[in-house]
Design a protein around this motif. Structure first.
Motif, PDB file in Angstrom:
ATOM      1  N   PRO A 127      36.326  43.411  48.128  1.00 29.90           N
ATOM      2  CA  PRO A 127      36.544  43.173  46.696  1.00 29.90           C
ATOM      3  C   PRO A 127      35.793  41.935  46.185  1.00 29.90           C
ATOM      4  CG  PRO A 127      38.536  42.669  47.938  1.00 29.90           C
ATOM      5  CD  PRO A 127      37.536  43.211  48.928  1.00 29.90           C
ATOM      6  N   VAL A 128      35.370  42.017  44.929  1.00 29.13           N
ATOM      7  CA  VAL A 128      34.674  40.897  44.282  1.00 29.13           C
ATOM      8  C   VAL A 128      35.503  40.484  43.071  1.00 29.13           C
ATOM      9  CG1 VAL A 128      32.557  40.215  43.049  1.00 29.13           C
ATOM     10  CG2 VAL A 128      32.404  41.778  45.001  1.00 29.13           C
ATOM     11  N   TRP A 129      35.784  39.207  42.960  1.00 25.47           N
ATOM     12  CA  TRP A 129      36.527  38.689  41.802  1.00 25.47           C
ATOM     13  C   TRP A 129      35.581  37.932  40.884  1.00 25.47           C
ATOM     14  CZ3 TRP A 129      41.800  39.234  40.977  1.00 25.47           C
ATOM     15  CH2 TRP A 129      42.530  39.787  42.033  1.00 25.47           C
ATOM     16  N   ILE A 130      35.794  38.097  39.581  1.00 27.25           N
ATOM     17  CA  ILE A 130      35.093  37.255  38.610  1.00 27.25           C
ATOM     18  C   ILE A 130      36.150  36.326  38.024  1.00 27.25           C
ATOM     19  CG2 ILE A 130      33.680  37.199  36.500  1.00 27.25           C
ATOM     20  CD1 ILE A 130      32.392  38.854  38.709  1.00 27.25           C
ATOM     21  N   ARG A 131      35.967  35.027  38.184  1.00 28.01           N
ATOM     22  CA  ARG A 131      36.978  34.090  37.694  1.00 28.01           C
ATOM     23  C   ARG A 131      36.340  32.909  36.987  1.00 28.01           C
ATOM     24  NH1 ARG A 131      41.511  33.022  42.080  1.00 28.01           N
ATOM     25  NH2 ARG A 131      42.373  32.053  40.198  1.00 28.01           N
ATOM     26  N   ASN A 132      37.164  32.209  36.201  1.00 30.37           N
ATOM     27  CA  ASN A 132      36.670  31.112  35.364  1.00 30.37           C
ATOM     28  C   ASN A 132      36.904  29.765  36.066  1.00 30.37           C
ATOM     29  OD1 ASN A 132      35.958  29.392  33.325  1.00 30.37           O
ATOM     30  ND2 ASN A 132      37.044  30.508  31.713  1.00 30.37           N
ATOM     31  N   SER A 133      35.821  29.078  36.403  1.00 29.16           N
ATOM     32  CA  SER A 133      35.999  27.796  37.105  1.00 29.16           C
ATOM     33  C   SER A 133      36.601  26.744  36.179  1.00 29.16           C
ATOM     34  CB  SER A 133      34.661  27.292  37.664  1.00 29.16           C
ATOM     35  OG  SER A 133      33.798  26.919  36.612  1.00 29.16           O
ATOM     36  N   PHE A 134      36.543  26.994  34.853  1.00 30.59           N
ATOM     37  CA  PHE A 134      37.134  26.054  33.899  1.00 30.59           C
ATOM     38  C   PHE A 134      38.613  26.351  33.658  1.00 30.59           C
ATOM     39  CE2 PHE A 134      32.630  26.248  33.289  1.00 30.59           C
ATOM     40  CZ  PHE A 134      32.250  24.921  33.142  1.00 30.59           C
ATOM     41  N   SER A 135      39.087  27.546  34.048  1.00 32.61           N
ATOM     42  CA  SER A 135      40.518  27.900  33.959  1.00 32.61           C
ATOM     43  C   SER A 135      40.913  28.639  35.235  1.00 32.61           C
ATOM     44  CB  SER A 135      40.811  28.846  32.796  1.00 32.61           C
ATOM     45  OG  SER A 135      40.177  28.498  31.634  1.00 32.61           O
ATOM     46  N   PRO A 136      40.947  27.931  36.356  1.00 30.14           N
ATOM     47  CA  PRO A 136      41.207  28.623  37.628  1.00 30.14           C
ATOM     48  C   PRO A 136      42.611  29.225  37.713  1.00 30.14           C
ATOM     49  CG  PRO A 136      41.000  26.242  37.963  1.00 30.14           C
ATOM     50  CD  PRO A 136      40.685  26.501  36.533  1.00 30.14           C
ATOM     51  N   GLU A 137      43.477  28.885  36.752  1.00 30.05           N
ATOM     52  CA  GLU A 137      44.826  29.469  36.774  1.00 30.05           C
ATOM     53  C   GLU A 137      44.807  30.924  36.299  1.00 30.05           C
ATOM     54  OE1 GLU A 137      43.704  27.168  34.782  1.00 30.05           O
ATOM     55  OE2 GLU A 137      44.026  27.988  32.772  1.00 30.05           O
ATOM     56  N   GLN A 138      43.731  31.323  35.623  1.00 29.28           N
ATOM     57  CA  GLN A 138      43.621  32.725  35.157  1.00 29.28           C
ATOM     58  C   GLN A 138      43.327  33.637  36.340  1.00 29.28           C
ATOM     59  OE1 GLN A 138      43.962  33.858  32.029  1.00 29.28           O
ATOM     60  NE2 GLN A 138      44.259  31.826  31.136  1.00 29.28           N
ATOM     61  N   PRO A 139      43.906  34.851  36.339  1.00 24.88           N
ATOM     62  CA  PRO A 139      43.697  35.716  37.516  1.00 24.88           C
ATOM     63  C   PRO A 139      42.286  36.282  37.633  1.00 24.88           C
ATOM     64  CG  PRO A 139      45.013  36.833  35.838  1.00 24.88           C
ATOM     65  CD  PRO A 139      44.834  35.418  35.375  1.00 24.88           C
ATOM     66  N   GLY A 140      41.583  36.458  36.506  1.00 25.15           N
ATOM     67  CA  GLY A 140      40.227  37.003  36.573  1.00 25.15           C
ATOM     68  C   GLY A 140      40.211  38.525  36.676  1.00 25.15           C
ATOM     69  N   THR A 141      39.047  39.053  36.997  1.00 28.95           N
ATOM     70  CA  THR A 141      38.871  40.512  37.134  1.00 28.95           C
ATOM     71  C   THR A 141      38.622  40.837  38.591  1.00 28.95           C
ATOM     72  OG1 THR A 141      37.865  40.739  34.946  1.00 28.95           O
ATOM     73  CG2 THR A 141      37.354  42.465  36.546  1.00 28.95           C
ATOM     74  N   MET A 142      39.306  41.884  39.078  1.00 30.51           N
ATOM     75  CA  MET A 142      39.018  42.317  40.440  1.00 30.51           C
ATOM     76  C   MET A 142      38.141  43.571  40.395  1.00 30.51           C
ATOM     77  SD  MET A 142      41.339  43.224  43.744  1.00 30.51           S
ATOM     78  CE  MET A 142      41.844  44.847  43.294  1.00 30.51           C
ATOM     79  N   ILE A 143      37.031  43.512  41.105  1.00 28.86           N
ATOM     80  CA  ILE A 143      36.133  44.664  41.192  1.00 28.86           C
ATOM     81  C   ILE A 143      36.309  45.255  42.590  1.00 28.86           C
ATOM     82  CG2 ILE A 143      33.757  45.464  40.954  1.00 28.86           C
ATOM     83  CD1 ILE A 143      33.116  42.787  39.554  1.00 28.86           C
TER      84      ILE A 143
END
Ligand code: ADP
Ligand code: ASP
Ligand code: MG
Length: 478
Positions: free
Chosen positions: A290-306
């Protein structure tokens, strides 16, 4: 914690804005440091934001005989990188070692600019080496920032790790050798609980000549390393909360997609969603990492899982994308029905040039074939086609080979579109209501995307109308 007990192996890539200045690097290093409490981590870093563009610009000047722009840029880069280092690592031997490494890399840059200017020729090989300087300046600073946080780390040049073919500017990895290199160079460090910090974007041929994976290619570096090491996941840290239903710069109410399949994300990347380099998912698809896209400025956000499955949502359409730097080439004339193998000859010409054909459409009367290539490939494609069809043009069997650069492709993407009738109809009705003229249409046989060509000036309107039609925005979300 003993390395053997670490629960997961993660490859974490930090893009240009995520390492844009000292405070961004500090934030990114914190993310890695936190992850190392539980997991083994390999970090992959891009150049600081904007640096690669500036290097490419100066390289072009050097190719025209002017090394001055390069020299001035290296002075600016020296200041920028020394300042970042000073803010992150205030004192000590570790800092002096990084300063030396930065200065050596800059001295190499100076020789490259001078050599290129002297020859008045920017070879693809020199361009790759110049473009790679940004990553090579950034990785040692990132590693030093991690050491400051008490995490053992080693900056590594990916020329030692990612072995590629010799196609400069868009090299492909040779996975077997890459796997061997990663086992030999990275595994021992991971066993000792150290974090390797690799330069993104670059690789090298078996002979050791530096190559790059293409602009934006650090995403691909991360998945190549993830696949080579059999990592549990790859996390791409960037400046948005995940993959959005459309480019947020064009569609303000675009929404985060929590899960998306490899195929959907690959279609989005292929048709221009900048958040992922188009080849990123190739490396991890066979193993299902799996690849995650996440925000380094808001690491508390879960992001998108691909992932392989993604998660289906109702309605079929999951996201939209658009690509602007493209040109429509058409080969046609009333006589072409009679010309043997026009289609074959057209596409063997594009294949010989390695021009990337993004979309093909042929009218049923067969008197026009049109296809789309990257704008940077357009002129040489047209020139090559004119040579290929020279005789047919002189006999007016083929009466035109033309290029239209003022167009854009918009793609509607979603795995669930398969078997959902009416999506094309709804798209075209929505565009019709807005008065957007459709120049050509194509639907892949996988039915994961419907793409259409519009005038460049109508692209934004087409995206907004389609986004609204399928209720993809925050307010109408289903
Ligand atoms: P990085 O420097 O981290 O590699 P990029 O600038 O290459 O970041 O990619 C992130 C950018 O991609 C976002 O800031 C956003 O503007 C753009 N983008 C385009 N389409 C999308 C999309 N569908 N979802 C998320 N971001 C997108
Ligand atoms: N620094 C490189 C670029 O700007 C690679 C990347 O950022 O992914 O293209
Ligand atoms: Mg990027």
């Amino acid at each position: 914690m003993d390395a053997q007990m670490k629960s997961k192996l993660q490859v974490m890539k930090f893009g240009g804005t995520s390492v844009g200045d000292a405070s961004c690097i500090a934030r990114a290093a914190q993310i890695v440091a936190r992850a190392t409490r539980e997991n083994g981590v390999v970090a992959v870093v891009s150049a600081m934001t904007g640096v690669t563009n500036r290097l490419v610009g100066a390289a072009t000047h050097a190719g025209a005989g002017d090394a001055q722009a390069g020299t001035a840029l290296l002075v600016a880069l020296r200041g920028q990188h020394h300042d970042a280092l000073a803010a992150l690592v205030p004192t000590g031997d570790a800092r002096s070692a990084v300063v030396r490494r930065i200065d050596e890399t800059l001295a190499e840059g100076q020789r490259l600019f001078e050599g290129t200017a002297l020859l008045r020729e920017l070879t693809p090989r020199a361009l790759d080496t110049i473009s790679s300087l940004g990553e090579r300046l950034c990785a040692p600073i990132f590693a030093a920032a991690l050491s400051e946080l008490g995490v053992r780390s080693v900056a590594m040049e990916a020329t030692e790790l990612i072995i590629t073919d010799s196609y400069h500017g868009g090299a492909e990895p040779l996975m077997d050798v890459t796997r061997e290199r990663c086992e030999a160079r990275l595994r021992p460090l991971l066993k000792e609980n150290a974090v390797p910090v690799a330069t993104g974007f670059v690789g090298a041929t078996c002979e050791g000549t530096l190559t790059t994976l293409g602009r934006g290619g650090s995403d691909y570096s991360a998945t190549i390393l993830g696949a080579a090491l059999g990592a549990d996941e790859v996390i791409i840290w960037t400046d948005v909360d995940g993959v959005l239903t459309a480019d947020p710069r064009l569609v303000p109410d675009a929404r985060i997609i929590p899960e998306i399949s490899y195929r959907e994300a690959a279609e989005l990347a292929y048709f221009g969603a900048k958040v992922l380099h188009p080849k990123t998912l190739r490396a991890v698809m066979p193993a299902g990492i799996p690849v995650w896209i996440r925000n380094s400025f808001s690491p508390e956000q879960p992001g998108t899982m691909i992932s392989r499955q993604g998660r289906s949502i109702g309605g079929g359409v999951k996201a939209l994308t658009a690509i602007r730097d493209v040109a429509l080439i058409s080969v046609g004339g009333p006589g072409i029905v009679g010309v043997p193998d026009v289609v074959g000859r057209t596409f063997s010409t594009t294949a010989e040039l390695r021009a990337n054909v993004l979309l093909i459409s042929q009218s049923s009367s067969q008197n026009d074939i049109c296809f789309i290539v990257a704008a940077s490939d357009a002129q040489r494609t047209v020139d090559a086609l004119r040579r290929e069809f020279a005789q047919d043009l002189s006999h007016e069997v083929v009466d035109h080979i033309t290029v239209d650069p003022k167009i854009a492709i918009v793609a509607v993407v979603g795995e669930n579109m398969r078997g959902t009738p009416g999506i094309a109809g709804r798209t075209f009705n929505a565009l019709g209501r807005e008065g957007v003229n459709i120049i050509a249409i194509a639907q892949g046989s996988s039915e994961t995307n419907i793409s259409f060509v519009v005038e460049d000036g109508a692209m934004k309107q087409a995206l907004l109308a389609t986004h609204r039609e399928f209720g993809l925005g925050g307010a109408n979300s289903s």
